[in-house]
Enzyme design. Structure first.
Site, PDB file in Angstrom:
ATOM      1  N   HIS A 154       0.830  -1.194   0.000  1.00 45.45           N
ATOM      2  CA  HIS A 154       0.000   0.000   0.000  1.00 45.45           C
ATOM      3  C   HIS A 154       0.868   1.249   0.000  1.00 45.45           C
ATOM      4  O   HIS A 154       2.086   1.173   0.192  1.00 45.45           O
ATOM      5  CB  HIS A 154      -0.937   0.012   1.219  1.00 45.45           C
ATOM      6  CG  HIS A 154      -2.085  -0.927   1.101  1.00 45.45           C
ATOM      7  ND1 HIS A 154      -1.969  -2.277   1.374  1.00 45.45           N
ATOM      8  CD2 HIS A 154      -3.377  -0.724   0.737  1.00 45.45           C
ATOM      9  CE1 HIS A 154      -3.145  -2.855   1.178  1.00 45.45           C
ATOM     10  NE2 HIS A 154      -4.013  -1.940   0.799  1.00 45.45           N
ATOM     11  N   LYS A 158      -0.328   4.660   4.760  1.00 48.80           N
ATOM     12  CA  LYS A 158      -1.191   3.691   5.449  1.00 48.80           C
ATOM     13  C   LYS A 158      -0.603   3.381   6.825  1.00 48.80           C
ATOM     14  O   LYS A 158       0.606   3.143   6.947  1.00 48.80           O
ATOM     15  CB  LYS A 158      -1.341   2.411   4.633  1.00 48.80           C
ATOM     16  CG  LYS A 158      -2.348   1.427   5.226  1.00 48.80           C
ATOM     17  CD  LYS A 158      -2.661   0.309   4.259  1.00 48.80           C
ATOM     18  CE  LYS A 158      -3.618  -0.718   4.860  1.00 48.80           C
ATOM     19  NZ  LYS A 158      -4.912  -0.113   5.238  1.00 48.80           N
TER      20      LYS A 158
END
Length: 267
Positions: A154, A158
């Site tokens: 990600h 995040k």
């Protein structure tokens, strides 16, 4: 159906505002964010890049929920737990895409569903990921002796790991094997770890750039392996799924549901 957008100033908040404004039968009723957010007072549509909607972003949750039929919430665990309680008090729909929830958080959300909220909570709202969950469950059951590893990547902002989607996939593999994920997952490896323990499910989390979400489940046998991969290119797919879930949940009795229920994938 009047939708209140939580975390309206964030990337997913903007995606949710845009999705709701484009779905027939839904309207952005209100938008709210944390106290001190620089987006407070701004038009939600302008923040989302779609032009004025005539809905100002506020930090008063009670005001935002007044008259709302549903909340779409991709925020943080503490906020989602509190919003679930408010949804139960009002008997409205609560769509939760928040990840990183603890067992205690999930128990509190489940209690709110029993108390009157219509909650759809999932680690991922995409059609592809929910299909992948079923494939992983089946493959893990059919290949009981193969090692299972889950790799996810990600963007660099995040804050939780493994991702909610990775945990969904791990849970699917565990269900296929008839085991408890919490007792068989390996979240990190460092140093002299020794041989891989048979029957475990490994997780690896990568972070960098602006990656929306890549997930690969590897099933490794002695002479071959299978890799099942899903790549998300745009946050809009999650927002579109959340909007679809809100429409579906409106006609359901109070309870706790997943995206598999919305899509009819429960079998």
């Amino acid at each position: 159906m009047k939708i209140a957008i939580a975390g309206a100033a964030g990337k997913m908040g903007a995606a949710n505002i845009k999705a709701v404004s484009q779905v027939p039968g839904l309207v952005v009723h209100s938008a709210f964010d944390r106290a001190g957010s620089p987006a407070l007072g701004k038009d939600a549509g302008e923040v989302a890049g779609i032009g004025q909607l005539g809905v100002a972003i506020v930090d008063d949750v009670a005001t935002a929920l007044d008259g709302a039929d549903a909340i779409i919430d991709f925020t943080v665990p503490a906020a989602s737990v509190a919003l679930a309680r408010l949804a139960a008090e009002r008997g409205i729909v609560h769509i939760i895409g928040t990840t990183g929830c603890t067992e205690a958080d999930n128990a509190a959300i489940a209690a709110s569903a029993k108390a009157g909220a219509k909650i759809v909570k999932t680690g991922n709202f995409s059609l592809g990921v929910n299909l992948l969950v079923g494939l992983v469950r089946k493959a893990a059951a059919e290949l009981p002796g193969w090692d299972v590893e889950i790799v996810e990547m990600h963007h660099n902002r995040k804050v939780d790991a493994p991702s909610g989607t990775a945990l969904m996939l791990g849970q699917a593999a565990a269900e296929g094997r008839g085991i408890d994920l919490s007792e068989h997952s390996v979240r990190s490896r460092d140093g002299h770890t020794g041989p891989r323990e048979a029957g475990t499910i490994g997780f690896a989390a990568l972070r960098g750039g602006n990656v929306v979400g890549d997930h690969t489940v590897i099933l490794a046998g002695n002479a071959e392996r299978i890799e099942l991969t899903h790549k998300a290119d745009n946050r809009a797919l999650f927002a579109d799924g959340a909007a679809r879930a809100a429409l579906w949940a409106a006609s359901q009795p109070p309870g706790l549901y997943t995206m598999a229920d919305v899509l009819g994938f429960t079998s």
